[in-house]
Design a protein around this motif. Structure first.
Motif, PDB file in Angstrom:
ATOM      1  N   UNK A  55       0.830  -1.209   0.000  1.00  0.00           N
ATOM      2  CA  UNK A  55       0.000   0.000   0.000  1.00  0.00           C
ATOM      3  C   UNK A  55       0.862   1.255   0.000  1.00  0.00           C
ATOM      4  N   UNK A  56       1.957   1.227   0.755  1.00  0.00           N
ATOM      5  CA  UNK A  56       2.832   2.401   0.800  1.00  0.00           C
ATOM      6  C   UNK A  56       3.512   2.635  -0.539  1.00  0.00           C
ATOM      7  N   UNK A  57       4.101   1.593  -1.117  1.00  0.00           N
ATOM      8  CA  UNK A  57       4.826   1.755  -2.382  1.00  0.00           C
ATOM      9  C   UNK A  57       3.877   2.154  -3.496  1.00  0.00           C
ATOM     10  N   UNK A  58       2.697   1.538  -3.521  1.00  0.00           N
ATOM     11  CA  UNK A  58       1.720   1.910  -4.548  1.00  0.00           C
ATOM     12  C   UNK A  58       1.267   3.353  -4.384  1.00  0.00           C
ATOM     13  N   UNK A  59       1.097   3.779  -3.141  1.00  0.00           N
ATOM     14  CA  UNK A  59       0.630   5.142  -2.895  1.00  0.00           C
ATOM     15  C   UNK A  59       1.606   6.212  -3.346  1.00  0.00           C
ATOM     16  N   UNK A  60       2.911   5.922  -3.244  1.00  0.00           N
ATOM     17  CA  UNK A  60       3.904   6.941  -3.613  1.00  0.00           C
ATOM     18  C   UNK A  60       4.333   6.850  -5.071  1.00  0.00           C
ATOM     19  N   UNK A  61       3.854   5.847  -5.805  1.00  0.00           N
ATOM     20  CA  UNK A  61       4.309   5.687  -7.197  1.00  0.00           C
ATOM     21  C   UNK A  61       3.191   5.759  -8.233  1.00  0.00           C
ATOM     22  N   UNK A  63       0.581   7.957  -8.869  1.00  0.00           N
ATOM     23  CA  UNK A  63       0.386   9.258  -9.528  1.00  0.00           C
ATOM     24  C   UNK A  63       1.626   9.698 -10.307  1.00  0.00           C
ATOM     25  N   UNK A  64       2.840   9.618  -9.746  1.00  0.00           N
ATOM     26  CA  UNK A  64       4.010   9.982 -10.565  1.00  0.00           C
ATOM     27  C   UNK A  64       4.154   9.113 -11.804  1.00  0.00           C
ATOM     28  N   UNK A  65       3.848   7.808 -11.698  1.00  0.00           N
ATOM     29  CA  UNK A  65       3.972   6.941 -12.869  1.00  0.00           C
ATOM     30  C   UNK A  65       2.995   7.356 -13.965  1.00  0.00           C
ATOM     31  N   UNK A  66       1.765   7.662 -13.586  1.00  0.00           N
ATOM     32  CA  UNK A  66       0.779   8.084 -14.585  1.00  0.00           C
ATOM     33  C   UNK A  66       1.169   9.408 -15.224  1.00  0.00           C
ATOM     34  N   UNK A  67       1.690  10.334 -14.429  1.00  0.00           N
ATOM     35  CA  UNK A  67       2.066  11.643 -14.977  1.00  0.00           C
ATOM     36  C   UNK A  67       3.308  11.561 -15.861  1.00  0.00           C
ATOM     37  N   UNK A  68       4.260  10.716 -15.482  1.00  0.00           N
ATOM     38  CA  UNK A  68       5.483  10.598 -16.277  1.00  0.00           C
ATOM     39  C   UNK A  68       5.217   9.862 -17.588  1.00  0.00           C
ATOM     40  N   UNK A 167      -0.666  -0.048 -15.957  1.00  0.00           N
ATOM     41  CA  UNK A 167      -1.196   1.315 -15.947  1.00  0.00           C
ATOM     42  C   UNK A 167      -0.375   2.232 -16.844  1.00  0.00           C
ATOM     43  N   UNK A 168       0.949   2.147 -16.731  1.00  0.00           N
ATOM     44  CA  UNK A 168       1.817   3.012 -17.524  1.00  0.00           C
ATOM     45  C   UNK A 168       1.692   2.687 -19.010  1.00  0.00           C
ATOM     46  N   UNK A 169       1.549   1.409 -19.347  1.00  0.00           N
ATOM     47  CA  UNK A 169       1.387   1.039 -20.753  1.00  0.00           C
ATOM     48  C   UNK A 169       0.125   1.648 -21.342  1.00  0.00           C
ATOM     49  N   UNK A 170      -0.965   1.593 -20.600  1.00  0.00           N
ATOM     50  CA  UNK A 170      -2.234   2.141 -21.094  1.00  0.00           C
ATOM     51  C   UNK A 170      -2.149   3.661 -21.220  1.00  0.00           C
ATOM     52  N   UNK A 171      -1.668   4.321 -20.165  1.00  0.00           N
ATOM     53  CA  UNK A 171      -1.605   5.787 -20.196  1.00  0.00           C
ATOM     54  C   UNK A 171      -0.620   6.261 -21.255  1.00  0.00           C
ATOM     55  N   UNK A 172       0.534   5.596 -21.368  1.00  0.00           N
ATOM     56  CA  UNK A 172       1.500   5.983 -22.394  1.00  0.00           C
ATOM     57  C   UNK A 172       0.974   5.787 -23.797  1.00  0.00           C
ATOM     58  N   UNK A 173       0.238   4.694 -24.008  1.00  0.00           N
ATOM     59  CA  UNK A 173      -0.348   4.452 -25.326  1.00  0.00           C
ATOM     60  C   UNK A 173      -1.399   5.504 -25.668  1.00  0.00           C
TER      61      UNK A 173
END
Length: 271
Positions: A55-61, A63-68, A167-173
């Protein structure tokens, strides 16, 4: 006069003990990785610790992963679109850009964010426990620090990496599709058709496998540096920096090896 172990001799040459220090550190890293793999199958499994770390690692990564991933997908789409226009192959812009995002950009983005955010937190936590001698106290009580603390954190980084990769694959695509269609006047139908013509299911498999391996590397390196800090609180800060740098170097090397193996064993679609 003889030089002390770990110091330079009068001739300026390093003694064997200091010269072999990097090899010893590498051996300890691989030994910890093997210990983590063995401890995964031992009981009891620290499920609560695993959930908290996940939960901690997912929480801190998340939003930044989606934005990057949005600018990464846009840059790849724009660059690939420009190259395909020069070569007269605009119809393959969608497939080429999506494959670059899924196979290369997405696992690396996830791994770098997990190493920078989650891995640094893991290293700092274990390092602070180490300088307070909590790990030695656990060993005196017969509790394995690897099984109790390291295994849940490594498994959490692996699971978060796999889920974030999707998630990153979908958002990046989607970002690449938007920039190609809107900014380069691409055709939506041609973009999707080229993707279905070039992409295949093993491309997704290798992407998820890379994310799994990268998450394991990030977790093990962070745990290794956190368990072996030097110099008190200042050493913990140095260990955090070292863990991030070492993880980055290993990730790019492992990514090169996995990509070479995949391209050499899996034939391209239609080939």
């Amino acid at each position: 006069m003889t030089a002390r172990p770990g110091t330079a001799s009068p001739t300026g040459e390093r003694t064997p003990s200091r010269a072999l220090a990097p090899l010893r550190e590498t051996g300890r890293l691989f030994a910890l990785a093997a210990a983590v793999v063995r401890a995964v199958f031992r009981r009891p499994f620290q499920f609560r610790e695993f959930v908290e770390q996940f939960w901690f690692i997912a929480g801190v990564t998340i939003l930044p992963a989606a934005l990057v991933s949005i600018p990464f997908g846009a840059v790849i789409a724009l660059q690939v679109g420009s190259l395909t226009q020069q070569l007269g192959a605009q119809s393959f812009t969608g497939g080429a850009s999506v494959l670059a995002v899924v196979q290369q950009a997405s696992p690396l983005i996830v791994a770098l964010l997990i190493a920078g955010a989650g891995g640094s937190a893991i290293c700092a936590d274990l390092g602070s426990r180490s300088i307070r001698e909590e790990l030695e106290a656990m060993e005196v009580m017969g509790i394995s620090p690897v099984q109790r603390l390291v295994v849940p954190r490594v498994l959490a980084t692996m699971l978060v990496a796999v889920l974030l990769n999707g998630l990153v694959s979908v958002v990046g695509t989607l970002g690449g599709y938007f920039f190609n269609v809107v900014m380069q006047d691409g055709t939506p139908g041609a973009y999707l058709a080229s993707f279905s013509a070039l992409a295949q299911l093993p491309d997704l498999y290798i992407s998820e496998f890379k994310a799994l391996v990268f998450g394991f590397i990030a977790g093990v390196v962070a745990a290794h540096r956190g368990l072996n800090p030097r110099g008190g609180p200042k050493g913990v800060g140095d260990a955090v920096n070292q863990s991030v740098v070492i993880t980055f170097l290993l990730l790019f090397f492992v990514n090169m090896v996995l990509t070479a193996v995949y391209l050499g064993t899996v034939p391209p679609k239609g080939g």
